[in-house]
Design a protein around this motif. Structure first.
Motif, PDB file in Angstrom:
ATOM      1  N   ASP A 220      16.727  -3.890  15.364  1.00  0.00           N
ATOM      2  CA  ASP A 220      17.249  -3.966  13.993  1.00  0.00           C
ATOM      3  C   ASP A 220      16.128  -3.815  12.971  1.00  0.00           C
ATOM      4  N   GLU A 221      15.017  -4.456  13.219  1.00  0.00           N
ATOM      5  CA  GLU A 221      13.901  -4.399  12.274  1.00  0.00           C
ATOM      6  C   GLU A 221      13.327  -2.988  12.210  1.00  0.00           C
ATOM      7  N   ARG A 222      13.261  -2.320  13.344  1.00  0.00           N
ATOM      8  CA  ARG A 222      12.779  -0.938  13.379  1.00  0.00           C
ATOM      9  C   ARG A 222      13.662  -0.047  12.516  1.00  0.00           C
ATOM     10  N   GLU A 223      14.963  -0.192  12.695  1.00  0.00           N
ATOM     11  CA  GLU A 223      15.900   0.616  11.922  1.00  0.00           C
ATOM     12  C   GLU A 223      15.778   0.314  10.425  1.00  0.00           C
ATOM     13  N   GLU A 224      15.612  -0.940  10.086  1.00  0.00           N
ATOM     14  CA  GLU A 224      15.465  -1.311   8.673  1.00  0.00           C
ATOM     15  C   GLU A 224      14.179  -0.729   8.086  1.00  0.00           C
ATOM     16  N   LEU A 225      13.094  -0.802   8.822  1.00  0.00           N
ATOM     17  CA  LEU A 225      11.824  -0.260   8.328  1.00  0.00           C
ATOM     18  C   LEU A 225      11.901   1.258   8.166  1.00  0.00           C
ATOM     19  N   CYS A 226      12.478   1.939   9.140  1.00  0.00           N
ATOM     20  CA  CYS A 226      12.623   3.398   9.028  1.00  0.00           C
ATOM     21  C   CYS A 226      13.534   3.754   7.858  1.00  0.00           C
ATOM     22  N   GLY A 227      14.611   3.023   7.698  1.00  0.00           N
ATOM     23  CA  GLY A 227      15.516   3.257   6.571  1.00  0.00           C
ATOM     24  C   GLY A 227      14.826   3.030   5.238  1.00  0.00           C
ATOM     25  N   TYR A 228      14.008   1.998   5.171  1.00  0.00           N
ATOM     26  CA  TYR A 228      13.264   1.706   3.947  1.00  0.00           C
ATOM     27  C   TYR A 228      12.292   2.840   3.612  1.00  0.00           C
ATOM     28  N   ILE A 229      11.563   3.316   4.606  1.00  0.00           N
ATOM     29  CA  ILE A 229      10.612   4.413   4.382  1.00  0.00           C
ATOM     30  C   ILE A 229      11.355   5.636   3.861  1.00  0.00           C
ATOM     31  N   ASP A 230      12.461   5.978   4.497  1.00  0.00           N
ATOM     32  CA  ASP A 230      13.276   7.123   4.084  1.00  0.00           C
ATOM     33  C   ASP A 230      13.767   6.945   2.651  1.00  0.00           C
ATOM     34  N   GLU A 231      14.345   5.790   2.359  1.00  0.00           N
ATOM     35  CA  GLU A 231      14.899   5.528   1.028  1.00  0.00           C
ATOM     36  C   GLU A 231      13.817   5.526  -0.045  1.00  0.00           C
ATOM     37  N   ALA A 232      12.682   4.924   0.245  1.00  0.00           N
ATOM     38  CA  ALA A 232      11.593   4.882  -0.729  1.00  0.00           C
ATOM     39  C   ALA A 232      11.062   6.287  -1.010  1.00  0.00           C
ATOM     40  N   LEU A 233      10.942   7.106   0.023  1.00  0.00           N
ATOM     41  CA  LEU A 233      10.514   8.488  -0.175  1.00  0.00           C
ATOM     42  C   LEU A 233      11.534   9.250  -1.020  1.00  0.00           C
TER      43      LEU A 233
ATOM     44  N   VAL B 134       0.843  -1.202   0.000  1.00  0.00           N
ATOM     45  CA  VAL B 134       0.000   0.000   0.000  1.00  0.00           C
ATOM     46  C   VAL B 134       0.879   1.253   0.000  1.00  0.00           C
ATOM     47  N   PHE B 135       1.910   1.252   0.825  1.00  0.00           N
ATOM     48  CA  PHE B 135       2.832   2.388   0.894  1.00  0.00           C
ATOM     49  C   PHE B 135       3.438   2.674  -0.478  1.00  0.00           C
ATOM     50  N   GLU B 136       3.898   1.643  -1.157  1.00  0.00           N
ATOM     51  CA  GLU B 136       4.526   1.834  -2.464  1.00  0.00           C
ATOM     52  C   GLU B 136       3.541   2.390  -3.486  1.00  0.00           C
ATOM     53  N   VAL B 137       2.295   1.968  -3.427  1.00  0.00           N
ATOM     54  CA  VAL B 137       1.279   2.518  -4.326  1.00  0.00           C
ATOM     55  C   VAL B 137       1.089   4.006  -4.030  1.00  0.00           C
ATOM     56  N   GLU B 138       1.051   4.344  -2.750  1.00  0.00           N
ATOM     57  CA  GLU B 138       0.849   5.742  -2.368  1.00  0.00           C
ATOM     58  C   GLU B 138       2.033   6.635  -2.736  1.00  0.00           C
ATOM     59  N   LEU B 139       3.203   6.052  -2.928  1.00  0.00           N
ATOM     60  CA  LEU B 139       4.382   6.838  -3.287  1.00  0.00           C
ATOM     61  C   LEU B 139       4.287   7.412  -4.705  1.00  0.00           C
ATOM     62  N   ALA B 140       3.547   6.759  -5.563  1.00  0.00           N
ATOM     63  CA  ALA B 140       3.440   7.199  -6.957  1.00  0.00           C
ATOM     64  C   ALA B 140       2.925   8.635  -7.016  1.00  0.00           C
TER      65      ALA B 140
ATOM     66  N   GLU C  53      13.678   8.051  -3.181  1.00  0.00           N
ATOM     67  CA  GLU C  53      13.607   7.574  -4.563  1.00  0.00           C
ATOM     68  C   GLU C  53      12.368   8.107  -5.279  1.00  0.00           C
ATOM     69  N   SER C  54      11.373   8.511  -4.520  1.00  0.00           N
ATOM     70  CA  SER C  54      10.149   9.059  -5.103  1.00  0.00           C
ATOM     71  C   SER C  54      10.228  10.572  -5.291  1.00  0.00           C
ATOM     72  N   GLY C  55      11.388  11.135  -5.009  1.00  0.00           N
ATOM     73  CA  GLY C  55      11.596  12.556  -5.245  1.00  0.00           C
ATOM     74  C   GLY C  55      11.395  13.452  -4.045  1.00  0.00           C
ATOM     75  N   ILE C  56      11.240  12.864  -2.870  1.00  0.00           N
ATOM     76  CA  ILE C  56      11.045  13.652  -1.650  1.00  0.00           C
ATOM     77  C   ILE C  56      12.403  13.927  -1.010  1.00  0.00           C
ATOM     78  N   ASP C  57      12.661  15.176  -0.692  1.00  0.00           N
ATOM     79  CA  ASP C  57      13.868  15.551   0.044  1.00  0.00           C
ATOM     80  C   ASP C  57      13.531  15.395   1.527  1.00  0.00           C
ATOM     81  N   VAL C  58      13.819  14.237   2.060  1.00  0.00           N
ATOM     82  CA  VAL C  58      13.427  13.900   3.429  1.00  0.00           C
ATOM     83  C   VAL C  58      14.101  14.827   4.440  1.00  0.00           C
ATOM     84  N   ALA C  59      15.360  15.158   4.216  1.00  0.00           N
ATOM     85  CA  ALA C  59      16.054  16.056   5.147  1.00  0.00           C
ATOM     86  C   ALA C  59      15.373  17.419   5.182  1.00  0.00           C
TER      87      ALA C  59
END
Length: 131
Positions: free
Chosen positions: A90-103, A50-56, A105-111
């Motif tokens: 570890d899983e928390r860090e991976e999930l947060c990293g994934y959300i950041d990276e996916a955003l 669902v998250f990936e669909v919403e990133l479009a 890659e979708s053109g969001i300047d997370v910083a």
């Protein structure tokens, strides 16, 4: 696209299974399958689908729209964790990293996004995250 944490979790399970089958891992040592039961993996992947669909098309979105997507994915992951008690440090860090990276890659300047809201870059999920 950013690699989902569930991909590496499944790879770890498969690797341990190979080691067990090959006799190179003590039968009392495998832990990956216990850490990542199939129900947790399936539920996590459903949320990330669902998250990936919403990133479009999110690159032109307002901060409020981007944060709403982040809030939805985090709340959904809270529900998965509440049901399966599956996200350790570890899983928390991976999930947060994934959300950041996916955003990103979708053109969001997370910083920049987090700075505009008085947050550090890695605090993006903190407002809603229970895991």
């Amino acid at each position: 696209m950013a690699e989902r944490p569930t991909t590496s979790w499944r790879e770890g399970i498969a690797h341990e299974a190979e080691q067990l089958a090959g006799g190179t891992l003590d039968p009392g040592c495998p832990c990956m399958a216990a850490l990542y039961p199939e129900e947790l993996l399936v539920a996590t992947d459903a949320v990330l689908d669902v998250f990936e669909v919403e990133l479009a098309g999110l690159s032109e979105a307002s901060d409020a729209q981007v944060l709403a997507v982040v809030e939805r994915v985090v709340l959904a992951l809270n529900a998965v964790d509440g049901t399966h008690s599956g996200y350790e440090t570890d899983e928390r860090e991976e999930l947060c990293g994934y959300i950041d990276e996916a955003l990103t890659e979708s053109g969001i300047d997370v910083a920049a996004l987090t700075a505009r809201h008085g947050l550090g870059r890695y605090q993006l999920t903190d407002t809603w995250r229970n895991w």
